[in-house]
Design a protein around this motif. Structure first.
Motif, PDB file in Angstrom:
ATOM      1  N   PHE A 180      -9.100  -2.660  15.072  1.00 44.39           N
ATOM      2  CA  PHE A 180      -9.392  -2.833  13.655  1.00 44.39           C
ATOM      3  C   PHE A 180      -8.575  -1.884  12.804  1.00 44.39           C
ATOM      4  CE2 PHE A 180     -12.861  -4.548  16.009  1.00 44.39           C
ATOM      5  CZ  PHE A 180     -13.083  -5.752  15.374  1.00 44.39           C
ATOM      6  N   TYR A 181      -8.000  -2.448  11.746  1.00 44.83           N
ATOM      7  CA  TYR A 181      -7.128  -1.677  10.860  1.00 44.83           C
ATOM      8  C   TYR A 181      -7.801  -0.406  10.366  1.00 44.83           C
ATOM      9  CZ  TYR A 181      -4.653  -0.525   6.559  1.00 44.83           C
ATOM     10  OH  TYR A 181      -4.005   0.133   5.556  1.00 44.83           O
ATOM     11  N   ASN A 194      -4.003  -4.346  50.479  1.00 40.42           N
ATOM     12  CA  ASN A 194      -5.092  -4.056  51.410  1.00 40.42           C
ATOM     13  C   ASN A 194      -4.626  -3.314  52.664  1.00 40.42           C
ATOM     14  OD1 ASN A 194      -7.755  -4.045  51.902  1.00 40.42           O
ATOM     15  ND2 ASN A 194      -7.913  -6.167  52.633  1.00 40.42           N
ATOM     16  N   HIS A 253       5.192   4.977   3.879  1.00 39.08           N
ATOM     17  CA  HIS A 253       4.129   4.030   3.513  1.00 39.08           C
ATOM     18  C   HIS A 253       4.136   2.883   4.511  1.00 39.08           C
ATOM     19  CE1 HIS A 253       7.527   1.811   2.046  1.00 39.08           C
ATOM     20  NE2 HIS A 253       7.849   2.838   1.288  1.00 39.08           N
ATOM     21  N   TYR A 288      -5.157  -3.004  46.069  1.00 38.71           N
ATOM     22  CA  TYR A 288      -6.250  -3.921  46.417  1.00 38.71           C
ATOM     23  C   TYR A 288      -5.699  -5.180  47.087  1.00 38.71           C
ATOM     24  CZ  TYR A 288      -9.656  -7.642  45.127  1.00 38.71           C
ATOM     25  OH  TYR A 288     -10.480  -8.723  45.104  1.00 38.71           O
ATOM     26  N   ASN A 289      -4.631  -5.748  46.517  1.00 37.84           N
ATOM     27  CA  ASN A 289      -4.080  -6.979  47.066  1.00 37.84           C
ATOM     28  C   ASN A 289      -3.392  -6.772  48.406  1.00 37.84           C
ATOM     29  OD1 ASN A 289      -4.867  -9.100  45.548  1.00 37.84           O
ATOM     30  ND2 ASN A 289      -3.034  -9.201  44.289  1.00 37.84           N
ATOM     31  N   TYR A 317      -4.133  -0.014  40.940  1.00 36.39           N
ATOM     32  CA  TYR A 317      -5.300  -0.468  41.693  1.00 36.39           C
ATOM     33  C   TYR A 317      -5.064  -1.866  42.266  1.00 36.39           C
ATOM     34  CZ  TYR A 317     -10.043  -1.874  42.794  1.00 36.39           C
ATOM     35  OH  TYR A 317     -11.145  -2.315  43.456  1.00 36.39           O
ATOM     36  N   PHE A 318      -4.538  -2.743  41.431  1.00 29.93           N
ATOM     37  CA  PHE A 318      -4.368  -4.156  41.766  1.00 29.93           C
ATOM     38  C   PHE A 318      -3.422  -4.339  42.963  1.00 29.93           C
ATOM     39  CE2 PHE A 318      -2.170  -8.245  40.845  1.00 29.93           C
ATOM     40  CZ  PHE A 318      -3.257  -9.079  40.977  1.00 29.93           C
ATOM     41  N   MET A 340       0.858  -1.191   0.000  1.00 29.52           N
ATOM     42  CA  MET A 340       0.000   0.000   0.000  1.00 29.52           C
ATOM     43  C   MET A 340       0.891   1.236   0.000  1.00 29.52           C
ATOM     44  SD  MET A 340      -3.151  -1.103   0.394  1.00 29.52           S
ATOM     45  CE  MET A 340      -4.441  -0.647   1.549  1.00 29.52           C
ATOM     46  N   SER A 341       1.304   1.694  -1.183  1.00 31.53           N
ATOM     47  CA  SER A 341       2.232   2.818  -1.158  1.00 31.53           C
ATOM     48  C   SER A 341       1.543   4.136  -1.459  1.00 31.53           C
ATOM     49  CB  SER A 341       3.389   2.585  -2.104  1.00 31.53           C
ATOM     50  OG  SER A 341       2.933   2.656  -3.437  1.00 31.53           O
ATOM     51  N   PHE A 391      -4.459  -0.135  36.053  1.00 34.30           N
ATOM     52  CA  PHE A 391      -4.916  -1.348  36.725  1.00 34.30           C
ATOM     53  C   PHE A 391      -3.862  -1.839  37.717  1.00 34.30           C
ATOM     54  CE2 PHE A 391      -5.222  -5.951  37.195  1.00 34.30           C
ATOM     55  CZ  PHE A 391      -6.498  -6.036  37.736  1.00 34.30           C
ATOM     56  N   TYR A 448      -2.826  -0.805  31.648  1.00 34.40           N
ATOM     57  CA  TYR A 448      -1.884  -1.641  32.391  1.00 34.40           C
ATOM     58  C   TYR A 448      -1.404  -0.914  33.650  1.00 34.40           C
ATOM     59  CZ  TYR A 448       2.557  -4.084  33.205  1.00 34.40           C
ATOM     60  OH  TYR A 448       3.596  -4.756  33.760  1.00 34.40           O
TER      61      TYR A 448
END
Lengths: 181, 438
Positions: free
Chosen positions: B342-343, B292, B437, B289-290, B285-286, B1-2, B282, B279
């Motif tokens: 999606f491309y 505590n 390209h 949370y763990n 948080y993780f 695809m140029s 989370f 990433y």
């Protein structure tokens, strides 16, 4: 063309010595409506995908399917092990929630997505293949050196030996030759 | 695809859009004036911290866009990215606004004591904490006082602005010098600046996030916070760049230059940092949370529930921040992630524009989530505090601050762009960049 001869014939090959020539020739083969054919070049040629009328690979679909399967598998097996088969409270957390086993679900997603990609490309590229009829053509080694080749498969619905031979010369191909199976 | 240029090939140097610089600067000044009125006429005299947060939100959002652009300017230099030059020139013209945004937004809050005391509770020794103690007698603060002391804090904020200004100055200077003399030596020089600048920039943005945002809740700490700010900045940068370049390709100076492959790169990077943001967010948080541990969990607790009196009993009910959290998980991660997979989402101009604008809106929401929730001391509540709400009348001032800072950024960008070559004409990779390209 006898039944026997058509079984023997793999296809027709022709050579080009210039990048631009093979690119334009590929466009003509595409426009002539051939479906089962390929271009062999010693190095990648930018724009060849479009010139050959190739669509984007379907491998990403299999990657996505693999990823979704992995995510669900991760969920299922953390739930099965921790909440169903051997219920165990760890660190005051619930038996199962989407939070604490997330790394498992996440890793399974990646693993299965990689499987989907790896085996998906094997499948779509029809691998493994240990031999290809083009290797029966003596001059084919030149396609990894300084020559570009277009090969039209004899199983292409439009393939007619003499007519296709003429077509290949017409689009500028030199040394049109038959490749046997 | 140029050959997939959608635009016409004649790139004209001059551009109508340069004339819009004063217009955007005007929008910026009016917007900021409204935000200042909110902060210093409604906020400070009434001892209301919330209108001051408007200024902080607008500043944090636009600073994040520009910090991302600054980091990408240096990262593409160090990797000698072939696709980058034509887009990097736009970043070079954008980043001049970074010191301006930080100065306009932070200096009044940091150096005007009544404002400072309202925004950063730790700087106000008389402030009463939910546990009944005054900040001045808080042992947690005493232990952190080697870092959290007012003159040092003020000095640091100035230092951050100085460091960013220096990076912006050198990155622009030699890039523009190359336009004039065509010497490839500038490229080498800029790689050296970038190599040092990436480390310096990473430290500066981390401490900027610690001092201005994390210190709003000074009992809380997270080593992820700086990385979160970086991730948010990169997303904001790519989303904003995608919108800006599309605008410039439609009615600006990138007509015929900005092609499908450039959109694809920006789309891919936007997807990569969507995942990275998730990433990091989370992980933070993780881990909390763990582990505590109450010292850390309270930060997420106030973002989930508030005490409420139901049938004569105090119970925890989900508050508005809970819905904001869910909106972030699904709207700021799952949806953009799945969409960008999606491309065609990355290359079709309208789709990329849609997801870029979407990402910018949710980046703003992410800043609300990280900045605004606060324990308001009130002895009537069993825990000694209640949690402020997400929806607030001060959102009008927020809008003014977002718009005002944005106006300043765009105005400065257009004014600077009109004085330089529209693309780095003598960059060794300029041909590669124009004909980039997939």
């Amino acid at each position: 063309m006898s039944e026997n001869a058509s079984n023997q014939l793999y296809g027709l090959v022709c050579s080009f010595s210039k990048t631009a020539d093979v690119l334009h020739a590929a466009e003509k083969v595409r426009d002539a409506g051939f479906k089962r054919w390929d271009v062999y070049t010693p190095f990648p040629i930018h724009g060849m995908d479009a010139a050959m009328g190739l669509t984007r690979s379907r491998v990403p679909v299999l990657t996505l399917l693999g990823g979704v399967t992995g995510f669900c598998t991760g969920m299922l097996f953390t739930w099965y092990m921790n909440a169903y088969d051997y219920p165990l409270i760890v660190g005051g957390k619930p038996l199962w929630s989407p939070i604490f086993p997330f790394p498992v679900m996440y890793e399974c997603t990646i693993l299965f997505a990689a499987f989907g990609t790896f085996f998906g490309q094997f499948l779509l590229n029809r691998l493994p293949r240990h031999h290809h009829p083009v290797f029966n053509y003596e001059k084919f080694v030149q396609a990894s050196d300084d020559t570009f080749m277009i090969v039209i498969d004899a199983t292409d619905p439009q393939f007619e030996l003499e007519k296709t031979r003429g077509f290949l010369s017409e689009i500028g191909g030199a040394e049109v030759a038959e490749i046997q199976n | 695809m140029s050959k997939t240029n959608d635009c016409s090939v004649d790139a004209s140097g001059g551009c109508d859009c340069f004339r819009k610089a004063p217009l955007w600067l005007g929008v910026g000044i009016v917007g900021l004036a409204v935000a200042y009125v909110g902060a210093f006429v409604f906020g400070v005299p009434q001892h209301d911290y919330r209108p001051l947060y408007s200024l902080l939100l607008g500043t944090a959002f636009w600073a994040s866009v520009l910090v991302g652009c600054l980091m990408m300017t240096m990262i593409t230099r160090i990797f000698d990215a072939g696709w980058a030059p034509i887009i990097r020139r736009q970043w070079e013209n954008l980043i001049v606004a970074l010191p301006v945004v930080l100065s306009l937004g932070l200096l009044p809050l940091v150096f005007f004591p009544p404002a400072r005391k309202l925004v950063w509770e730790w700087t106000n020794p008389e402030h009463v904490l939910p546990n009944g103690h005054e900040v001045g007698h808080d042992t947690v603060l005493a232990l952190k006082s080697w870092w959290l002391q007012v003159p040092f804090f003020q000095g640091r904020i100035v230092l951050y602005i100085v460091i960013f200004s220096a990076l912006v100055f050198f990155l622009r200077r030699w890039s523009f010098a190359q336009d004039k003399d065509g010497s490839a030596a500038h490229t080498g020089r800029l790689a050296v600046v970038s190599a040092a600048g990436i480390i310096l920039g990473a430290l500066t943005l981390t401490f900027l996030a610690f001092d201005t945002l994390m210190a709003l809740t000074y009992h809380w700490f997270s080593t992820m916070f700086g990385v979160w700010f970086f991730a948010a900045s990169m997303r904001a940068c790519f989303a904003f760049t995608a919108v800006l370049c599309l605008a410039l390709a439609t009615r600006g100076w990138l007509k015929g230059l900005y092609n499908q492959a450039h959109r694809h790169v920006l789309g891919c990077l936007l997807l990569a940092f969507t995942v990275f943001w998730a990433y990091i967010s989370f992980s933070q948080y993780f881990l909390i949370y763990n582990a505590n541990i109450p010292e850390e969990t309270f930060w997420y607790n106030i973002r989930e529930f508030s005490s409420a009196l139901v049938d004569g009993e105090w119970v925890n009910v989900k508050n508005q921040w809970w819905w904001v959290s869910l909106a972030l998980i699904f709207g700021h991660f799952f949806f953009p992630f799945l969409f960008l997979l999606f491309y065609r989402s990355k290359v079709v101009p309208g789709r990329l524009l849609f997801i870029a604008l979407w990402t910018l809106a949710f980046t703003a929401l992410d800043f609300y989530f990280n900045i605004v929730p606060r324990q308001i001391t009130d002895a009537a509540f069993p825990e000694g505090f209640y949690v402020n709400k997400f929806l607030d009348v001060s959102m009008l001032f927020d809008a003014a601050a977002f718009l005002g800072m944005g106006g300043i950024v765009l105005g400065l960008f257009l004014r600077n762009a009109s004085k330089q070559e529209i693309i780095p004409i003598h960059d060794p990779r300029i041909q590669e960049s124009i004909h980039y390209h997939e």
